[in-house]
Design a protein around this motif. Structure first.
Motif, PDB file in Angstrom:
ATOM      1  N   LYS A  81       0.643  -1.382   0.021  1.00  0.00           N
ATOM      2  CA  LYS A  81       0.102   0.127   0.304  1.00  0.00           C
ATOM      3  C   LYS A  81       0.768   1.050   0.071  1.00  0.00           C
ATOM      4  CE  LYS A  81      -3.643   0.020   1.673  1.00  0.00           C
ATOM      5  NZ  LYS A  81      -4.849   0.020   3.466  1.00  0.00           N
ATOM      6  N   ASP A  82       0.347   2.388   0.066  1.00  0.00           N
ATOM      7  CA  ASP A  82       0.988   2.999  -0.162  1.00  0.00           C
ATOM      8  C   ASP A  82       1.912   3.654   0.826  1.00  0.00           C
ATOM      9  OD1 ASP A  82       0.269   4.221  -2.301  1.00  0.00           O
ATOM     10  OD2 ASP A  82      -1.996   5.367  -1.527  1.00  0.00           O
ATOM     11  N   SER A  83       1.384   4.059   2.149  1.00  0.00           N
ATOM     12  CA  SER A  83       2.437   3.426   3.804  1.00  0.00           C
ATOM     13  C   SER A  83       4.041   3.026   3.352  1.00  0.00           C
ATOM     14  CB  SER A  83       1.423   3.058   4.652  1.00  0.00           C
ATOM     15  OG  SER A  83       0.178   4.950   5.023  1.00  0.00           O
ATOM     16  N   VAL A  84       3.704   1.800   2.775  1.00  0.00           N
ATOM     17  CA  VAL A  84       4.583   0.933   2.819  1.00  0.00           C
ATOM     18  C   VAL A  84       5.627   1.448   1.728  1.00  0.00           C
ATOM     19  CG1 VAL A  84       6.114  -1.154   2.842  1.00  0.00           C
ATOM     20  CG2 VAL A  84       3.670  -0.643   4.325  1.00  0.00           C
ATOM     21  N   ALA A  85       5.026   2.005   0.698  1.00  0.00           N
ATOM     22  CA  ALA A  85       5.921   2.149   0.064  1.00  0.00           C
ATOM     23  C   ALA A  85       7.010   3.498  -0.155  1.00  0.00           C
ATOM     24  CB  ALA A  85       4.597   2.589  -1.675  1.00  0.00           C
ATOM     25  N   ASN A  86       6.239   4.324   0.280  1.00  0.00           N
ATOM     26  CA  ASN A  86       6.643   5.730   0.783  1.00  0.00           C
ATOM     27  C   ASN A  86       7.734   5.955   1.658  1.00  0.00           C
ATOM     28  OD1 ASN A  86       4.865   7.315  -1.259  1.00  0.00           O
ATOM     29  ND2 ASN A  86       3.257   7.640   0.654  1.00  0.00           N
ATOM     30  N   ILE A  87       7.594   4.800   2.668  1.00  0.00           N
ATOM     31  CA  ILE A  87       8.265   4.618   3.827  1.00  0.00           C
ATOM     32  C   ILE A  87       9.481   3.402   3.376  1.00  0.00           C
ATOM     33  CG2 ILE A  87       8.953   3.706   6.104  1.00  0.00           C
ATOM     34  CD1 ILE A  87       5.680   3.812   6.597  1.00  0.00           C
ATOM     35  N   ARG A  88       9.244   2.601   2.360  1.00  0.00           N
ATOM     36  CA  ARG A  88      10.437   1.980   1.407  1.00  0.00           C
ATOM     37  C   ARG A  88      11.545   3.021   1.040  1.00  0.00           C
ATOM     38  NH1 ARG A  88       7.485  -2.635  -1.476  1.00  0.00           N
ATOM     39  NH2 ARG A  88       7.386  -0.868  -3.003  1.00  0.00           N
ATOM     40  N   ASP A  89      10.966   3.858   0.344  1.00  0.00           N
ATOM     41  CA  ASP A  89      11.591   4.582  -0.636  1.00  0.00           C
ATOM     42  C   ASP A  89      11.847   5.623   0.185  1.00  0.00           C
ATOM     43  OD1 ASP A  89      10.538   3.953  -2.817  1.00  0.00           O
ATOM     44  OD2 ASP A  89       8.675   4.970  -3.670  1.00  0.00           O
ATOM     45  N   THR A  90      11.798   6.541   1.311  1.00  0.00           N
ATOM     46  CA  THR A  90      12.413   7.810   1.737  1.00  0.00           C
ATOM     47  C   THR A  90      13.035   7.192   3.274  1.00  0.00           C
ATOM     48  OG1 THR A  90      10.118   8.365   3.311  1.00  0.00           O
ATOM     49  CG2 THR A  90      10.394   9.106   1.056  1.00  0.00           C
ATOM     50  N   GLY A  91      12.734   6.506   3.742  1.00  0.00           N
ATOM     51  CA  GLY A  91      12.846   5.777   5.219  1.00  0.00           C
ATOM     52  C   GLY A  91      12.827   6.344   6.542  1.00  0.00           C
ATOM     53  N   VAL A  92      11.004   7.614   6.355  1.00  0.00           N
ATOM     54  CA  VAL A  92      10.349   7.803   7.951  1.00  0.00           C
ATOM     55  C   VAL A  92       9.287   8.136   7.461  1.00  0.00           C
ATOM     56  CG1 VAL A  92      12.506   9.462   7.702  1.00  0.00           C
ATOM     57  CG2 VAL A  92      10.459  10.051   6.587  1.00  0.00           C
ATOM     58  N   PHE A  93       8.391   8.402   8.549  1.00  0.00           N
ATOM     59  CA  PHE A  93       6.872   8.297   9.049  1.00  0.00           C
ATOM     60  C   PHE A  93       6.537   9.047  10.653  1.00  0.00           C
ATOM     61  CE2 PHE A  93       8.695   4.569  10.369  1.00  0.00           C
ATOM     62  CZ  PHE A  93       7.634   4.285  11.676  1.00  0.00           C
ATOM     63  N   CYS A  94       5.449   8.882  10.337  1.00  0.00           N
ATOM     64  CA  CYS A  94       4.563   9.702  11.008  1.00  0.00           C
ATOM     65  C   CYS A  94       3.551   9.366  12.261  1.00  0.00           C
ATOM     66  CB  CYS A  94       4.735  11.167  11.399  1.00  0.00           C
ATOM     67  SG  CYS A  94       4.434  11.984  13.136  1.00  0.00           S
ATOM     68  N   ALA A  95       3.719   8.379  13.345  1.00  0.00           N
ATOM     69  CA  ALA A  95       2.469   7.899  13.945  1.00  0.00           C
ATOM     70  C   ALA A  95       1.684   8.788  14.314  1.00  0.00           C
ATOM     71  CB  ALA A  95       2.757   6.010  14.696  1.00  0.00           C
ATOM     72  N   ASN A  96       0.616   9.413  13.985  1.00  0.00           N
ATOM     73  CA  ASN A  96      -0.645  10.247  14.733  1.00  0.00           C
ATOM     74  C   ASN A  96      -1.287   9.015  15.542  1.00  0.00           C
ATOM     75  OD1 ASN A  96       0.315  12.881  13.077  1.00  0.00           O
ATOM     76  ND2 ASN A  96       0.211  11.101  11.925  1.00  0.00           N
ATOM     77  N   ILE A  97      -1.836   9.785  16.673  1.00  0.00           N
ATOM     78  CA  ILE A  97      -2.658   9.638  18.049  1.00  0.00           C
ATOM     79  C   ILE A  97      -3.724   9.604  17.587  1.00  0.00           C
ATOM     80  CG2 ILE A  97      -3.039   8.560  19.833  1.00  0.00           C
ATOM     81  CD1 ILE A  97      -0.626   7.429  18.889  1.00  0.00           C
ATOM     82  N   VAL A  98      -4.921   8.812  16.977  1.00  0.00           N
ATOM     83  CA  VAL A  98      -6.310   8.979  17.006  1.00  0.00           C
ATOM     84  C   VAL A  98      -7.570   9.383  18.252  1.00  0.00           C
ATOM     85  CG1 VAL A  98      -8.196   8.463  15.835  1.00  0.00           C
ATOM     86  CG2 VAL A  98      -6.615   7.374  14.538  1.00  0.00           C
ATOM     87  N   GLU A  99      -7.920  10.619  18.254  1.00  0.00           N
ATOM     88  CA  GLU A  99      -8.889  10.568  19.000  1.00  0.00           C
ATOM     89  C   GLU A  99      -9.855  10.414  18.882  1.00  0.00           C
ATOM     90  OE1 GLU A  99      -8.891  14.826  20.935  1.00  0.00           O
ATOM     91  OE2 GLU A  99      -8.829  15.120  18.462  1.00  0.00           O
ATOM     92  N   TYR A 100     -11.055   9.900  20.216  1.00  0.00           N
ATOM     93  CA  TYR A 100     -12.982  10.067  19.498  1.00  0.00           C
ATOM     94  C   TYR A 100     -13.178  10.950  18.826  1.00  0.00           C
ATOM     95  CZ  TYR A 100     -18.018   9.350  20.072  1.00  0.00           C
ATOM     96  OH  TYR A 100     -18.764   8.686  20.020  1.00  0.00           O
ATOM     97  N   ALA A 101     -12.872  12.050  18.659  1.00  0.00           N
ATOM     98  CA  ALA A 101     -13.044  13.517  17.803  1.00  0.00           C
ATOM     99  C   ALA A 101     -13.074  13.466  16.535  1.00  0.00           C
ATOM    100  CB  ALA A 101     -13.013  14.706  19.124  1.00  0.00           C
TER     101      ALA A 101
END
Length: 201
Positions: free
Chosen positions: A70-90
């Protein structure tokens, strides 16, 4: 009841995701090598180490325009970085909107009307209003058994916490109500916490 995963469980829906719950949601933001931004939620997500701090998420599906992932893994494979954002109920509805199968050229931030902000330690966007965001550098991608199963591990290089979520020196989850993934199409909102001391404390 007992069943082997390779056999039919005989139930209307697969119970596996309902057994392993609740699961935190990693709202993973990435930027492709072409500069296109992407945002997608993953419920196979968690922290895996304290020192240095590390997190992981797993992607278990594929897109026709992304060579077996998927896009996320493909992008990370290419650039070596990502951000994990925490999700709130709102944020449940806008988070859910970013789970749609958009083409790789679509910016989910713009599509769902989500404000983005720049990360400090990596070249990647983050969800500006998230209760917390973890900037990560890739340590490894592990291909798991199955056609499109990948576990992505990252070392946390920067931590953002929303000011209203800090109370008396602690990151207080009851101030934002984390959203958790259950089984089937079910979610849960974490609204109460309690304390347990370990033996000997």
């Amino acid at each position: 009841m007992f069943y082997r995963p390779e056999d039919d469980h005989g139930l209307p829906h697969n119970p596996f995701n309902a057994i392993v719950t609740p699961r935190p949601i990693g709202w993973i933001s990435t930027r492709g090598a072409d500069g296109a931004d992407n945002l997608a939620p993953y419920s196979f997500f968690n922290a895996v180490a304290y020192d240095p701090p590390q997190v992981m998420f797993a992607s278990t599906a594929t897109k026709p325009d992304r060579d077996g992932t998927k896009d996320s893994v493909a992008n990370i494979r290419d650039t070596g970085v990502f951000c994990a954002n925490i999700v709130e109920y709102a944020m449940r509805d806008v988070m859910n909107a970013t789970s749609a199968a958009f083409g790789r050229e679509v910016d989910e931030f713009a599509q769902a009307g989500i404000e983005k902000a720049a990360c400090e330690t990596i070249d990647c966007p983050r969800v500006a209003a998230a209760p917390a965001s973890l900037e990560c550098r890739l340590t490894q991608i592990v291909q798991l058994p199955g056609a499109a199963n990948f576990a992505v591990f990252g070392q946390v290089t920067g931590v953002h916490m929303r000011d209203d979520c800090l109370h008396e020196g602690r990151f207080d989850v009851t101030r934002f109500v984390p959203l958790a993934r259950m089984g089937y199409r079910d979610y849960a909102a974490i609204q109460a916490v309690f304390d347990l001391k370990r033996p000997g404390e």
